[in-house]
Design a protein around this motif. Structure first.
Motif, mmCIF file in Angstrom:
data_model
loop_
_atom_site.group_PDB
_atom_site.id
_atom_site.type_symbol
_atom_site.label_atom_id
_atom_site.label_comp_id
_atom_site.label_asym_id
_atom_site.label_seq_id
_atom_site.Cartn_x
_atom_site.Cartn_y
_atom_site.Cartn_z
ATOM 1 N N MET A 1 0.824 -1.211 0.000
ATOM 2 C CA MET A 1 0.000 0.000 0.000
ATOM 3 C C MET A 1 0.859 1.262 0.000
ATOM 4 S SD MET A 1 -2.884 1.085 2.822
ATOM 5 C CE MET A 1 -1.677 1.113 4.145
ATOM 6 N N LEU A 2 1.971 1.227 0.747
ATOM 7 C CA LEU A 2 2.834 2.396 0.833
ATOM 8 C C LEU A 2 4.026 2.335 -0.112
ATOM 9 C CD1 LEU A 2 2.887 2.896 4.710
ATOM 10 C CD2 LEU A 2 1.825 4.415 3.047
ATOM 11 N N TYR A 3 4.149 1.222 -0.883
ATOM 12 C CA TYR A 3 5.312 1.072 -1.739
ATOM 13 C C TYR A 3 5.488 2.252 -2.681
ATOM 14 C CZ TYR A 3 5.466 -3.826 -0.307
ATOM 15 O OH TYR A 3 5.555 -4.975 0.411
ATOM 16 N N TYR A 4 4.377 2.720 -3.215
ATOM 17 C CA TYR A 4 4.446 3.777 -4.222
ATOM 18 C C TYR A 4 5.096 5.047 -3.676
ATOM 19 C CZ TYR A 4 2.948 7.342 -7.523
ATOM 20 O OH TYR A 4 2.927 8.375 -8.426
ATOM 21 N N PHE A 5 4.937 5.295 -2.369
ATOM 22 C CA PHE A 5 5.395 6.558 -1.791
ATOM 23 C C PHE A 5 6.803 6.495 -1.193
ATOM 24 C CE2 PHE A 5 0.763 6.350 -1.449
ATOM 25 C CZ PHE A 5 0.393 7.511 -2.127
ATOM 26 N N ARG A 6 7.413 5.290 -1.169
ATOM 27 C CA ARG A 6 8.701 5.170 -0.488
ATOM 28 C C ARG A 6 9.814 5.943 -1.179
ATOM 29 N NH1 ARG A 6 7.835 1.962 3.637
ATOM 30 N NH2 ARG A 6 6.370 0.222 3.468
ATOM 31 N N GLY A 7 9.699 6.170 -2.465
ATOM 32 C CA GLY A 7 10.744 6.908 -3.159
ATOM 33 C C GLY A 7 10.402 8.358 -3.416
ATOM 34 N N LEU A 8 9.373 8.888 -2.715
ATOM 35 C CA LEU A 8 8.907 10.237 -3.021
ATOM 36 C C LEU A 8 9.116 11.234 -1.891
ATOM 37 C CD1 LEU A 8 5.537 9.382 -4.830
ATOM 38 C CD2 LEU A 8 7.785 9.818 -5.840
ATOM 39 N N ALA A 9 9.982 10.898 -0.918
ATOM 40 C CA ALA A 9 10.208 11.821 0.201
ATOM 41 C C ALA A 9 10.773 13.156 -0.285
ATOM 42 C CB ALA A 9 11.140 11.181 1.225
ATOM 43 N N ASP A 10 11.611 13.121 -1.308
ATOM 44 C CA ASP A 10 12.202 14.368 -1.833
ATOM 45 C C ASP A 10 11.152 15.273 -2.473
ATOM 46 O OD1 ASP A 10 14.667 13.513 -0.998
ATOM 47 O OD2 ASP A 10 15.287 12.754 -2.970
ATOM 48 N N PHE A 11 9.979 14.697 -2.788
ATOM 49 C CA PHE A 11 8.907 15.493 -3.396
ATOM 50 C C PHE A 11 7.839 15.876 -2.368
ATOM 51 C CE2 PHE A 11 10.724 12.880 -6.738
ATOM 52 C CZ PHE A 11 10.969 13.810 -7.737
ATOM 53 N N GLY A 12 8.123 15.605 -1.072
ATOM 54 C CA GLY A 12 7.214 16.036 -0.024
ATOM 55 C C GLY A 12 6.262 14.977 0.487
ATOM 56 N N TYR A 13 6.395 13.749 0.025
ATOM 57 C CA TYR A 13 5.529 12.653 0.495
ATOM 58 C C TYR A 13 6.280 11.873 1.585
ATOM 59 C CZ TYR A 13 2.347 13.501 -3.406
ATOM 60 O OH TYR A 13 1.444 14.074 -4.285
ATOM 61 N N ASN A 14 5.961 12.147 2.834
ATOM 62 C CA ASN A 14 6.684 11.563 3.962
ATOM 63 C C ASN A 14 5.807 10.565 4.711
ATOM 64 O OD1 ASN A 14 9.215 13.282 3.926
ATOM 65 N ND2 ASN A 14 7.643 14.877 4.096
ATOM 66 N N ILE A 15 6.311 9.354 4.868
ATOM 67 C CA ILE A 15 5.617 8.329 5.641
ATOM 68 C C ILE A 15 5.949 8.542 7.111
ATOM 69 C CG2 ILE A 15 5.339 5.849 6.021
ATOM 70 C CD1 ILE A 15 6.288 5.442 3.120
ATOM 71 N N VAL A 16 4.947 8.868 7.917
ATOM 72 C CA VAL A 16 5.190 9.160 9.330
ATOM 73 C C VAL A 16 4.731 8.044 10.251
ATOM 74 C CG1 VAL A 16 5.150 11.648 8.979
ATOM 75 C CG2 VAL A 16 3.004 10.448 9.458
ATOM 76 N N ASP A 17 3.917 7.122 9.736
ATOM 77 C CA ASP A 17 3.459 6.011 10.577
ATOM 78 C C ASP A 17 3.004 4.875 9.671
ATOM 79 O OD1 ASP A 17 2.772 4.485 12.745
ATOM 80 O OD2 ASP A 17 0.877 5.517 13.148
ATOM 81 N N GLU A 18 3.306 3.655 10.076
ATOM 82 C CA GLU A 18 2.828 2.496 9.331
ATOM 83 C C GLU A 18 2.872 1.256 10.213
ATOM 84 O OE1 GLU A 18 5.368 0.686 6.283
ATOM 85 O OE2 GLU A 18 6.868 2.230 6.733
ATOM 86 N N ASN A 19 1.942 0.359 9.989
ATOM 87 C CA ASN A 19 1.953 -0.929 10.666
ATOM 88 C C ASN A 19 1.083 -1.905 9.882
ATOM 89 O OD1 ASN A 19 -0.898 -1.037 11.896
ATOM 90 N ND2 ASN A 19 -0.118 0.929 12.693
ATOM 91 N N SER A 20 1.303 -3.184 10.118
ATOM 92 C CA SER A 20 0.513 -4.211 9.442
ATOM 93 C C SER A 20 0.328 -5.402 10.374
ATOM 94 C CB SER A 20 1.199 -4.660 8.146
ATOM 95 O OG SER A 20 2.452 -5.251 8.422
ATOM 96 N N THR A 21 -0.790 -6.057 10.242
ATOM 97 C CA THR A 21 -1.085 -7.259 11.016
ATOM 98 C C THR A 21 -1.675 -8.313 10.090
ATOM 99 O OG1 THR A 21 -3.318 -6.490 11.599
ATOM 100 C CG2 THR A 21 -1.520 -5.970 13.140
ATOM 101 N N SER A 22 -1.444 -9.562 10.430
ATOM 102 C CA SER A 22 -1.983 -10.662 9.658
ATOM 103 C C SER A 22 -2.494 -11.723 10.622
ATOM 104 C CB SER A 22 -0.906 -11.256 8.740
ATOM 105 O OG SER A 22 -1.435 -12.315 7.972
ATOM 106 N N GLU A 23 -3.702 -12.172 10.390
ATOM 107 C CA GLU A 23 -4.304 -13.190 11.250
ATOM 108 C C GLU A 23 -4.863 -14.306 10.370
ATOM 109 O OE1 GLU A 23 -7.962 -13.715 14.490
ATOM 110 O OE2 GLU A 23 -7.260 -11.720 13.920
ATOM 111 N N LYS A 24 -4.485 -15.535 10.710
ATOM 112 C CA LYS A 24 -4.932 -16.683 9.933
ATOM 113 C C LYS A 24 -5.526 -17.728 10.859
ATOM 114 C CE LYS A 24 -3.303 -20.108 6.561
ATOM 115 N NZ LYS A 24 -2.123 -20.587 5.781
#
Length: 466
Positions: A1-24
């Protein structure tokens, strides 16, 4: 989901929080019947009735602090994605054998299985524009990666185990009939057309021989006809993903696939010397309508100013008219004592398209496992090294992949007769590597880092048998 934005910090797109959970959650039930009371129809009978239910939920959350006035975007964006996979399988297995005389033992049986599968993804986005206290929804979308579908499989088989030369030679011919039906329940593709139902059947023949050279050494040979119908996630998968700002791909449905058929010849030798046991085999398989992922479109997109934007690739599961795969496998075990053993195995395959002469992208390089195992009354553990050689047997212009080695550790504890606990750590040393299967067919010079294997991962399970 956030992959697209990981290379865009220089353009002002900053990831400030993220988490993921998986339940099976998996629930499995089985009712078995076993009889060794001889009757006119069988000397031994096994019947198994089973049901398995699996549901997996994957949730991701990310927050972006966007300060990109050049794009007219200044906001705090919250992003959620929830994927739910559900499958229910139930079936009946039955097999029996009847000794007719000193030479012939007849085996026969059938299996019936039905499977219901579905996978859906919901994406939800909220944003608060800079300088505003108002929150608005910018996306609330639910999609199905493949339609809910029902699969029914039926198989009937019979074989005759014949013994000669005082029991040293065993020859076993056999026949099997398979019938398969897959129903997408009237679901529609994204273009509005209906997914097709698939129904296929086949009769296959096999012949196996086993010759005991002496008490320690046995040779075997086998010819077998194979039949493989496209699985629901091959035929019906409809998926788009942009894992990085520079790369996007799409998988389109392929519900017009033909079943794959094959003819396999295998020769092998197995035996033991004291506490050392080994097995080795060579094989040659010819396929018709081989099922494999194919790259059907590739485009490079540019921005309005002429600068590079991203690469887009489209994939589809397709049939290849004629394919040959050949190779060998070898394994060995050294039992140091009743509780401790060393083991190793390796496999090599070479596969080519008979028409074009190109290498198959679904064939892996030389690879194997080496490890040690301990098994006590309650405690068991394995430490193993998974390895693969460099893959340089690729088509012109496609990427090669370096070899790797990764360590896994498994621990099991049998607390009670019915209760056991298991812990697994994959990639224990957190090795960064790229499996060939993840990047097969990519252009030489491509960025492979986005397709690296998972780092150190942990999994635990509890099993209770009633």
């Amino acid at each position: 989901m956030l992959y697209y934005f990981r290379g865009l910090a220089d353009f002002g797109y900053n990831i400030v929080d993220e988490n993921s959970t998986s339940e099976k959650q998996t629930r499995a039930y089985q009712l078995r019947y076993h009889s060794e009371t001889a009757t006119p129809l069988y000397d031994q009978l096994n019947v198994s009735l089973y049901q398995n239910k699996t549901e997996q939920t994957d949730e991701q959350y990310g927050q972006l602090d966007i300060n990109a006035p050049m794009f007219g975007v200044m906001e705090l964006r919250d992003m959620w994605e929830t994927g739910v996979y559900s499958q229910k399988t139930q079936g009946l297995l039955s097999n029996a054998f009847k000794t007719l005389n000193d030479t012939h033992t007849l085996g026969y049986g059938f299996d019936l299985e039905t499977t219901e599968s579905s996978r859906s993804v919901r994406q939800y986005r909220e944003r608060v524009q800079t300088g505003s206290a108002n929150t608005d929804v910018i996306l609330d979308e639910s999609t199905e990666k493949f339609p809910q579908n029902d699969v029914t499989r039926t198989g009937v088989f019979v074989n005759d185990e014949m013994t000669f030369a005082g029991g040293d030679l065993t020859v076993t011919p056999g026949l099997r009939y398979d019938w398969y039906e897959m129903d997408p329940n009237g679901a529609l593709k994204s273009d509005g057309t209906a997914f097709a139902s698939i129904e296929e059947s086949n009769v296959s023949f096999n012949l196996g021989t086993l010759y005991r050279i002496n008490q320690r050494l046995t040779a075997f040979a086998q010819y077998g006809q194979g039949f493989k119908v496209p699985a629901y996630d091959l035929a019906y998968l409809e998926h788009y993903l942009q894992p990085t700002s520079a790369y996007a791909y799409e998988v389109v449905p392929a519900d017009d696939l033909s079943p794959e058929t094959s003819d396999t010849f295998e020769l092998g030798l197995r035996g033991h010397v004291g506490d050392f046991a080994f097995s080795t085999a060579i094989f040659h398989t010819s396929y018709d309508d081989f099922l494999e992922t194919q790259l059907i479109d590739s485009e490079v997109f540019f921005n309005t100013d002429g600068s590079f934007s991203h690469v887009y690739e489209k994939y589809q599961y397709q049939n290849i008219e004629s394919v040959t795969i050949k190779g060998m496998e070898i394994s060995a075990n050294w039992y140091l004592n009743p509780s401790f053993e060393l083991f190793t195995n390796a496999s090599y395959q070479r596969g080519e398209n008979d028409t074009s002469g190109e290498y198959l992208r679904s064939v892996s390089p030389l690879s194997g496992v080496v490890g040690a195992a301990y098994s006590g009354e309650q405690l068991s553990t394995q430490l193993m090294l998974r390895w693969a050689d460099r893959m340089d047997r690729v088509n012109e212009g496609e990427t090669e992949v370096a070899g790797f080695g990764a360590v896994d550790w498994v621990l099991g504890y049998q607390a009670l007769e019915q209760l056991s606990f298991n812990l697994a750590v994959n990639n224990l040393l957190d090795k960064e590597y790229v499996p060939y299967v993840n990047v097969a067919g990519r252009d030489a010079g491509s960025d492979l880092s986005v397709s690296s294997a998972a780092g150190r991962t942990f999994s635990a399970s509890v099993k209770y048998e009633f």
